[in-house]
Design an enzyme around this catalytic site. Structure first.
Site, PDB file in Angstrom:
ATOM      1  CE  LYS A  12      -1.900  64.238  -6.258  1.00 28.84           C
ATOM      2  NZ  LYS A  12      -0.460  64.291  -6.171  1.00 28.84           N
ATOM      3  CG  ASP A 138      -2.911  65.504  -2.762  1.00 31.71           C
ATOM      4  OD1 ASP A 138      -2.376  66.632  -2.821  1.00 31.71           O
ATOM      5  OD2 ASP A 138      -2.263  64.441  -2.797  1.00 31.71           O
TER       6      ASP A 138
END
Ligand code: C5P
Length: 295
Positions: A12, A138
């Protein structure tokens, strides 16, 4: 019943990362926009004998196994369902570590998903999200089902957004790590204890296309991380002059990335980054999250 689940665990980047406040316990409240990339690890989770075992393939250093987030994910999953661990995990590692690309978090989320599938879905999505938060800030994003999401808090409050059209991405890494906790400490030292709120109106509409996202693209870690690793500022300048629509630090570093409109301008930026001593990876933003494969 399936014996093995294989999942692509994407990297990401954060298209916006604002540090809003410092909580009493030292943690920080964030506002961030996560975007998943085609650069991915592969995670294979099999039903095993007793215990949870991890085999890592590839040249990337993933640290000691007992601190590996994928293995910790397996332990918290079995703890939650009240059973002794019984699984073998194979990790083909391609996402660089300690680069701000969420590789370890994505692997952990993939293990949670895979084990839940293998065990006949004993946990509801909300339970998986709770385990995800326990593992790291995350991790929840990789379970939200969309490759684009707006998140608050420590990343546990998520608004999944409709994916944007795919765009080419170039990632560049300086070869040195920037530990997350240190990056937060340096931002705290720079700002003192006063986190003055910056007014901003962020909603789904503000993130509905690349132009509007680019207008809000910012990463609050950038000044402190670039001060420590000055070549990152040069790299960001190269990405921008090559036509990147947005160019930012990835997470808390140490990699940087640019989002381009076309492959040619992305590819043109590579030699100049390499001449700065940065290692590069080509990728693109994802239009959907990868689906598990059962065997
Ligand atoms: O969640 P993760 O394990 O990536 O966090 C690493 C460290 O970064 C934490 O131990 C904490 O010191 C810091 N951190 C923080 N605020 C957050 C996320 C992480 O201060 N929202």
């Amino acid at each position: 019943m399936a014996e093995r689940v294989t999942l692509s665990a994407p990297a990401k980047v954060n298209l916006r990362l604002c540090i809003l406040a410092r909580e009493q316990g030292g943690y920080h409240a964030l506002e961030t926009v996560f975007c998943a990339l085609s650069l991915a690890d592969e995670v294979e989770v099999s039903r095993g004998g007793s215990g949870a075992r991890l085999a890592v393939e590839g040249e990337i250093d993933t640290g000691p196994p007992e601190r590996n987030l994928a293995l910790r994910a397996a332990h918290v999953f079995y703890r939650e369902i009240g059973r002794a661990p019984a699984t073998d995990i194979r990790l083909a590692k391609r996402i660089p570590s300690a680069a701000g690309l969420g590789g370890g978090s994505s692997d952990a989320a993939a293990v949670l998903r895979a084990l839940n599938t293998l065990e006949g879905e004993p946990l509801a999505r909300i339970d998986l999200l709770r385990l995800a938060i326990e593992l790291g800030a995350d991790v929840p994003f990789f379970l939200c089902g969309s490759p684009l999401a707006l998140a608050w808090g420590r990343g546990e409050r998520l608004m999944a957004l409709p994916p944007l059209p795919r765009r080419p991405v170039l990632i560049a890494h300086p070869g040195v790590a920037m530990p997350t906790a240190e990056a937060f400490r340096e931002v705290a030292a720079l700002r003192g204890e006063t986190y003055v709120p910056t007014p901003a109106q962020i909603n789904a509409d503000a993130l509905a296309d690349w132009d509007r996202i680019a207008a809000r693209a910012v990463n609050d870690f950038e000044p402190v991380v670039a001060r420590r690793i000055p070549v990152l500022d040069d790299g960001l300048a190269v990405l921008r002059s090559a036509g990147a629509r947005l160019a930012l630090l990835a997470g808390s570093g140490s990699s940087i990335f640019g989002v381009f409109d076309d492959d040619a301008s992305r590819d043109d930026a590579e030699p100049a980054l390499a001449s700065l001593g940065l290692r590069t990876w080509r990728a693109e933003t994802l239009g959907e999250m990868p689906a598990p494969r059962l065997a």
